[in-house]
Design an enzyme around this catalytic site. Structure first.
Site, short mmCIF file in Angstrom:
data_model
loop_
_atom_site.label_atom_id
_atom_site.label_comp_id
_atom_site.label_asym_id
_atom_site.label_seq_id
_atom_site.Cartn_x
_atom_site.Cartn_y
_atom_site.Cartn_z
CD GLU A 42 -6.60 -8.73 3.58
OE1 GLU A 42 -8.22 -8.57 2.83
OE2 GLU A 42 -7.06 -8.71 4.26
CD GLU A 91 -6.23 -4.56 4.77
OE1 GLU A 91 -6.92 -3.52 5.16
OE2 GLU A 91 -6.03 -4.21 3.70
O1 AHR Z 1 -10.90 -8.37 2.59
C1 AHR Z 1 -11.62 -8.00 2.53
C2 AHR Z 1 -11.41 -6.28 3.61
O2 AHR Z 1 -10.23 -5.77 2.69
C3 AHR Z 1 -10.30 -7.19 4.94
O3 AHR Z 1 -11.49 -7.07 5.72
C4 AHR Z 1 -9.48 -6.13 5.03
O4 AHR Z 1 -7.69 -6.56 5.43
C5 AHR Z 1 -8.95 -5.05 3.85
O5 AHR Z 1 -8.81 -4.36 3.60
#
Ligand code: AHR
Length: 498
Positions: free
Chosen positions: A285, A166
């Site tokens: 994610e 990210e």
């Molecule tokens: O999964 C939790 C967090 O969410 C991760 O660290 C990040 O990549 C995202 O913003």
């Protein structure tokens, strides 16, 4: 349904997950040497059993936001010499009791590969190539011999690597512009592949589709990295803060649009470059996440493994997760990696009490079913469904569905969510292309209370039953009544030839 209406092969890695150094994911989650079920390496046996049940093929590690401030060297070698460090991402103290080698051992015991992330926030090309050397080079060099000196003779051989995390987010340690990140990721990718040409690399896409630079970010990053990476990442989390279930259940339509936009952007860059290479998607994610956000704001900083991100999932969350799984399957031709974020305690299907039991959250069930039965080829169904009106999504189909055909045993599985909050939905499926197929079972996840949860005291409040009424008629029609607000798995087998 027709076996020739193929979307694509379902990559086993579609059922990946994620363990970050955050909250009690590692400490008190997968690792707890004092726990009664702990094994010789300090890993919780009860958690390992639940992870194995999910058949997770790959687990992303060690972050997440955490990785952008992580010095991997802190987490290897004799434990008593490892430093305690401030983790600025989650404002905790990281003890480094678990690092790369321990996680590799845990993953092996869980039956999973590791999807390793390198730090492109505070670090760069050098630390990234050294970590690949430490993990994947057999011997005879500084970092491979260091690994051997740490008692790990054989290389870990991690195949998939994330180039940071990210990197467009202002919350990220070492946030970058698309130009800055694109250049850095491209140079890191080259060096990492020079150490081990067999690895596959994931470039960071936007943190989510609401980022102001969404698609421009992907375009710029891919223009720099196209020749050096195999995947671009997508992340999304959905929530229901206004308690508006109709909108919440429709969020998977947003996920669908997100995926299409990223595919288009990848293919735009491909066209612009006159390239023959296709970039695939790593949805590394995805989940529902919001229950724990307010409680997290009250936590004091700089403690070890505080209870961060401990969403207690409801039955309605499981339906949204089900719709998201169906959406991933509908894009099986381009999504070749996906990671449910995360795996244990932190926004996770598995919950533990430190020193106590481990149990299955509501979202465990759709993930388990998809991972168990959603393998093979995803089939593109021609679907007609009644719809409901939604202020955000317009016309939302009540039926969300996809099917998979197992190429080995010919079995067919239909996954279906009924979004209707009041009424069952009568399913009529044309199975004439699957002559002689029979229903093996019709699993249903339903509950009279959308807010029902599983807890340590009541771990099975929300659990599937086998009482669905799916049947195949003589005419070749599949019929089933999908209860209101339900996740359904209709499993069919091909007739035996004997
Ligand atoms: O999964 C939790 C967090 O969410 C991760 O660290 C990040 O990549 C995202 O913003």
């Amino acid at each position: 349904m027709d076996p020739d209406f193929r979307i694509g092969e379902v990559a086993p890695r579609l059922y990946g997950s994620f363990i970050e150094h955050i909250g009690r994911a590692v400490y008190g989650g997968i690792y707890e040497p004092e726990h009664p079920t702990a094994d010789d390496l300090g890993f919780r046996g009860d958690v390992l059993e639940l992870v194995r049940e999910l058949r997770v093929p790959i687990v992303r590690y060690p972050g997440g936001n955490f990785v952008s401030g992580y010095d991997w060297e802190d987490g290897v070698g004799p434990k008593e010499e490892r430093p305690r460090r401030l983790d600025l991402a989650w404002r905790t103290v990281e003890t480094n009791r678990v690092g790369t080698d321990e996680f590799a051992a845990w993953a092996r015991r869980a039956g999973a590969d590791v999807m390793m992330a390198v730090n492109l926030g505070t670090r760069g090309v050098d630390a990234a190539r050294n970590l690949v050397e430490y993990c994947n080079h057999p011997s005879g060099s500084r970092y491979s011999d260091l690994r051997r000196a740490h008692g790990v003779e054989r290389p870990h051989g991690f195949k998939v690597w994330c180039l940071g995390n990210e990197m467009d987010g202002p919350w990220q340690i070492g946030q970058k512009t698309a130009e800055e990140y694109g250049r850095l990721a491209s140079e890191a990718a080259k060096a990492m592949k020079w150490v081990d040409p067999s690895i596959e690399l994931v470039a960071c896409g936007s943190s989510n589709s609401s980022m102001p630079t969404f698609t421009e970010w992907e375009r710029t990053v891919l223009e720099h990295t196209y020749d050096h990476v195999e995947y671009v990442s997508l992340h999304t989390y959905y929530r229901n803060p206004e308690d508006d279930l109709a909108t919440f259940l429709a969020r998977s339509l947003d996920m669908d649009e997100f995926i299409k936009a990223v595919i288009s952007t990848c293919d735009f860059v491909r066209a612009k470059k006159r390239s023959k290479k296709t970039i695939n998607l790593a949805f590394d994610e995805w989940n529902v996440w919001y229950h724990s956000l307010a409680a997290d704001r009250e936590l004091q900083p700089w403690s070890v493994a505080p209870p961060q991100g401990e969403d207690v999932y409801t039955f309605e969350d499981a339906l949204v997760v089900g719709c998201m799984l169906i959406t991933l399957l509908k894009h099986a031709d381009r999504i070749k990696i996906a990671c449910l974020a995360q795996l244990v305690n932190v926004i996770a299907p598995i919950m533990t009490q430190t020193g106590g039991p481990a149990w299955r959250q509501t979202i465990f069930w759709p993930f388990l079913h998809a991972s168990a039965y959603g393998r093979g080829t995803a089939l593109n169904l021609v679907v007609e469904s009644p719809r409901y009106d939604n202020y955000e999504f317009g016309e939302v189909p009540l039926l969300e569905t996809v099917a998979t055909l197992n190429d080995e045993d010919g079995s067919l599985t239909l996954f279906a969510v009924n979004r209707d909050q009041e009424l069952p939905l009568s399913l009529e499926g044309d199975l004439r292309s699957f002559v002689g197929y029979e229903v093996v079972e019709h699993l249903v996840l339903e509950h009279e209370n959308p807010k029902a949860t599983n807890t340590a005291e009541h771990p099975n409040s929300v659990a599937p039953h086998r009482g669905g009424d799916a049947a195949v008629l003589m005419s070749g029609e599949l019929t089933a009544l999908l209860p209101k607000l339900s996740w359904n798995v209709i499993r069919l087998s091909r007739p035996s030839t004997g």
